[in-house]
Motif scaffolding. Structure first.
Motif, PDB file in Angstrom:
ATOM      1  N   GLU A 229       6.917   6.178 -13.361  1.00  0.00           N
ATOM      2  CA  GLU A 229       7.504   5.918 -12.041  1.00  0.00           C
ATOM      3  C   GLU A 229       6.453   5.400 -11.053  1.00  0.00           C
ATOM      4  O   GLU A 229       6.685   4.441 -10.325  1.00  0.00           O
ATOM      5  N   HIS A 230       5.274   6.045 -11.068  1.00  0.00           N
ATOM      6  CA  HIS A 230       4.263   5.638 -10.096  1.00  0.00           C
ATOM      7  C   HIS A 230       3.766   4.221 -10.367  1.00  0.00           C
ATOM      8  O   HIS A 230       3.428   3.495  -9.437  1.00  0.00           O
TER       9      HIS A 230
ATOM     10  N   LEU B 266       6.145   1.933  -8.889  1.00  0.00           N
ATOM     11  CA  LEU B 266       6.019   2.025  -7.437  1.00  0.00           C
ATOM     12  C   LEU B 266       4.879   1.117  -6.953  1.00  0.00           C
ATOM     13  O   LEU B 266       5.046   0.336  -6.010  1.00  0.00           O
TER      14      LEU B 266
ATOM     15  N   THR C  76       5.269  -2.666  -4.978  1.00  0.00           N
ATOM     16  CA  THR C  76       4.835  -2.686  -3.580  1.00  0.00           C
ATOM     17  C   THR C  76       4.324  -4.085  -3.241  1.00  0.00           C
ATOM     18  O   THR C  76       3.649  -4.703  -4.061  1.00  0.00           O
TER      19      THR C  76
ATOM     20  N   ASP D  16      11.364  -5.813  -6.404  1.00  0.00           N
ATOM     21  CA  ASP D  16      12.295  -4.812  -6.875  1.00  0.00           C
ATOM     22  C   ASP D  16      13.717  -5.306  -6.576  1.00  0.00           C
ATOM     23  O   ASP D  16      14.095  -5.432  -5.419  1.00  0.00           O
TER      24      ASP D  16
ATOM     25  N   ASN E  52      16.216  -3.698  -3.934  1.00  0.00           N
ATOM     26  CA  ASN E  52      16.107  -3.979  -2.490  1.00  0.00           C
ATOM     27  C   ASN E  52      16.250  -5.456  -2.203  1.00  0.00           C
ATOM     28  O   ASN E  52      16.868  -5.856  -1.235  1.00  0.00           O
TER      29      ASN E  52
ATOM     30  N   LEU F   3      10.059  -0.782   3.967  1.00  0.00           N
ATOM     31  CA  LEU F   3      10.720  -0.076   2.864  1.00  0.00           C
ATOM     32  C   LEU F   3       9.695   0.486   1.884  1.00  0.00           C
ATOM     33  O   LEU F   3       9.814   1.622   1.432  1.00  0.00           O
ATOM     34  N   ALA F   4       8.668  -0.333   1.598  1.00  0.00           N
ATOM     35  CA  ALA F   4       7.635   0.115   0.655  1.00  0.00           C
ATOM     36  C   ALA F   4       6.880   1.310   1.224  1.00  0.00           C
ATOM     37  O   ALA F   4       6.640   2.293   0.528  1.00  0.00           O
TER      38      ALA F   4
ATOM     39  N   GLU G 194       7.908   3.510   3.284  1.00  0.00           N
ATOM     40  CA  GLU G 194       8.792   4.684   3.212  1.00  0.00           C
ATOM     41  C   GLU G 194       8.776   5.284   1.804  1.00  0.00           C
ATOM     42  O   GLU G 194       8.667   6.491   1.623  1.00  0.00           O
ATOM     43  N   LYS G 195       8.866   4.406   0.803  1.00  0.00           N
ATOM     44  CA  LYS G 195       8.886   4.865  -0.588  1.00  0.00           C
ATOM     45  C   LYS G 195       7.599   5.601  -0.938  1.00  0.00           C
ATOM     46  O   LYS G 195       7.611   6.655  -1.556  1.00  0.00           O
TER      47      LYS G 195
ATOM     48  N   LYS H  24       7.335   8.943   0.770  1.00  0.00           N
ATOM     49  CA  LYS H  24       8.193   9.935   0.102  1.00  0.00           C
ATOM     50  C   LYS H  24       7.519  10.464  -1.155  1.00  0.00           C
ATOM     51  O   LYS H  24       7.568  11.650  -1.450  1.00  0.00           O
ATOM     52  N   TYR H  25       6.905   9.551  -1.895  1.00  0.00           N
ATOM     53  CA  TYR H  25       6.259   9.963  -3.141  1.00  0.00           C
ATOM     54  C   TYR H  25       5.114  10.932  -2.851  1.00  0.00           C
ATOM     55  O   TYR H  25       4.953  11.951  -3.498  1.00  0.00           O
TER      56      TYR H  25
END
Ligand SMILES: [Zn+2]
Length: 608
Positions: A45-46, A49, A53, A64, A67, A164-165, A167-168, A171-172
């Protein structure tokens, strides 16, 4: 506009459609392919991510689809509405008002039940939190009207994507269920000082063509994906108390275990080149000769000590007493601080990353601590000589530390919010830090170089001859990124050779690892004990190559190329044997090259 975003007036959309997910999956497979991960490996996942980005935020900039589709749709419809209902303004200031039949098509976007507008309103609702509005605009109503009528369209799509990036990532970082080592190192992985800088460079310049092996290893570092050759490897052969140290599949141990001198020197030279070229534009140093590498004689009482990797002799400057800057490069390992209380700052930098670099910088401010070289005395003499100490730290993901970032890019950087710990330092170190952070210090070198260069040469000229870097800072970033890829990649490559084979000779080590390698070893492990352990260990000296030759030549027999049977593959024995057995006209240096990099006979067989 009251009913604009009520559930009845919007189309319920989901961004995670089968198509978008499939498209993301394809992009991930492509990346896994580039890194030679086993077939059908899902990227962690990372890694996705970081890969998805935007480059401006330090990622790989792969789009991505979940989005991207929404943002593109939103921005194009917003533009159409603006053009139709208001006017089109060209760059030269010309304005065009569209005829009514165009205007009518878009005029009722707030109320129309056409699917295009219900979808638009739905996406508007979703994206609103990611559109930056001036502080005085608070209510949703005001925000919508600002976005629809006032916001600058140029660059809007990019800004939304960046928000958006952010924010992601945020969150991570705050999610305690995510792996600790990733959360702590994510800001470093997103430093943008390795692969991100190679997106738009000129390959006609030799320096810009890094060794593919190093590139791939740097990509592994940036995305923190397992390095294929380290699968199932447990013991480090290089450590003193060896055979007990575990090697991790990400290469963290290898980075720490192997001598960092080569990587250090690579970055030292790269920084020297960058500073030499830009500081002469800004006139911080009078000429290119006012910079020297590892000079002696800086401290009178220890004249042979070399406290500076790069020494700058500054031009006369009335505002500061500092006349010299001693840049000292340090390669620090992977951050392993506990993530117990991970504080996240607004700029996606964490306290832990700052402390990681700060510890190394403070060490430099303290000076060496060896018998015969009292650190405090050396630092005192540097201070007395008006020599400023500038520690240039970079970590195992290529992220630069606070002091060198301040020097190159200026004080408005992501480290600004953190306060430096100075309690444990001696008085002279504190004085050195004071000199290094004084108001009139030399800083923002690249930013100022851009301004000075544009003033001198005009806005339309290019800094490099290759139309790839318009400003000195763009060139500097590209240059540094390539050097960082080489430094990290080479360091890892050699470290792997030492850890696995106890040799520095890496010419035959295939750290890139091909898919074929992985599959064959898998196959061997599970299917048959009879097949020889062909891949490891790779040869350490000429004595072992004989066995390899035999392997290779056996393969060649199986494919019916008997004339190659006795053809030796290493250059030394070629002189003695090649002429007797091989027709001269059939020399294929290229095929020899391929073979020598693959010590595995079985693999060769598969390939041929
Ligand atoms: Zn080790």
């Amino acid at each position: 506009m009251a009913s604009l975003l009520t559930p009845e007036s919007v189309t319920q959309i989901t961004t995670e459609t089968t198509f978008a997910l499939k498209s993301n999956q394809l992009a991930q497979q492509l990346l896994a392919n580039v890194m030679n991960l086993p077939i059908n490996t899902a990227l962690p996942e990372h890694s996705w991510l970081v890969a998805s980005t935007p480059v401006g935020k330090g990622g790989l900039g792969i789009r991505d689809s979940t989005n991207e589709a929404c943002i593109s749709f939103f921005c194009s419809i917003l533009r159409s509405i603006r053009y139709a209902t208001d006017k089109i303004t060209f760059k030269d200031g010309t304005e065009i008002i569209l005829p009514t039949h165009h205007k009518d098509l878009y005029a009722d976007w707030q109320t129309s039940n056409t699917r295009i507008f219900t979808t638009f309103r739905s996406i508007l609702n979703n994206l609103l939190p990611f559109i930056t509005c001036p502080d005085e605009i608070i209510s949703q109503q005001q925000k919508i009207s600002y976005v629809m009528t006032e916001i600058k369209l140029e660059g809007l799509q990019r800004k939304i994507k960046r928000n958006l990036a952010s924010e992601k990532i945020q969150k991570y970082l705050e999610d305690v269920t995510k792996p600790d080592d990733i959360r702590i190192n994510l800001p470093s992985m997103l430093s943008g000082t390795t692969i991100s800088g190679t997106m738009n460079i000129s390959r006609t310049i030799p320096h810009n063509r890094p060794n593919p092996k190093f590139f791939r290893l740097a990509l592994h570092r940036m995305l923190r994906t397992p390095i294929p050759i380290l699968y199932n490897k447990t013991c480090c052969q290089n450590c003193k108390n060896n055979n007990n140290t575990n090697i991790d599949k990400y290469g963290d141990h290898i980075i720490a275990c192997h001598s960092k001198t080569a990587a250090h020197n690579e970055i030292r030279d790269s920084l020297a080149t960058i500073i030499r070229n830009t500081a002469t534009i800004t006139n911080d140093i009078p000429t290119e000769n006012h910079i020297s590498l590892e000079p002696v004689g800086l401290t009178p009482s220890h004249p042979l000590k070399r406290p500076a990797d790069i020494l700058l002799y500054l031009s006369d400057n009335e505002q500061t007493k500092t006349t010299k800057i001693a840049v000292d490069t340090t390669f620090i390992g992977t951050n392993s601080r506990s993530t117990a209380e991970l504080e996240v700052s607004r700029s996606l930098m964490t306290d832990k990353v700052f402390r990681h670099h700060e510890a190394a910088e403070n060490k430099k401010f303290k000076g060496p601590n060896r018998p015969g070289t009292p650190g405090d005395h050396i630092i005192k003499e540097l201070n007395d000589n008006n020599c400023r100490i500038l520690p240039a730290t970079f970590d195992s993901f290529g992220k630069l530390g606070p002091a060198i970032t301040d020097f190159l890019y200026g004080p408005n950087n992501e480290y600004k919010t953190f306060k430096r710990n100075t309690e444990t330092l001696h008085a002279h170190a504190k004085q050195a830090i004071k000199i290094a952070t004084e108001k009139n210090r030399v800083h923002s070198l690249l930013t100022r170089a851009n301004v000075d260069w544009t003033t001198k040469n005009g806005k339309t000229s290019w800094y490099t001859t290759s139309y790839k870097a318009k400003t000195p800072s763009m060139w500097a970033k590209q240059y540094l990124c390539i050097s960082m890829i080489n430094a990290l990649g080479k360091h890892l490559h050699q470290g792997i050779a030492k850890a696995l084979l106890q040799t520095k000779n890496t010419s035959k080590l295939n750290t890139a690892g091909t898919r074929q390698d992985y599959l064959s070893s898998k196959h061997r492990e599970s299917a048959s004990n009879a097949s020889p352990p062909t891949k490891q260990p790779a040869p350490r000296s000429k004595t072992t190559t004989t066995q390899q030759l035999r392997n290779r030549n056996t393969d060649r027999d199986t494919v019916g190329r008997e004339w190659r049977r006795a053809v030796p593959l290493d250059n030394n024995s070629q002189h003695t044997r090649a002429h007797t057995t091989r027709p001269p006209s059939t020399t294929h240096p290229a095929s020899q090259q391929t073979s020598t990099t693959r010590p595995n006979g079985q693999i060769n067989q598969n390939n041929q």
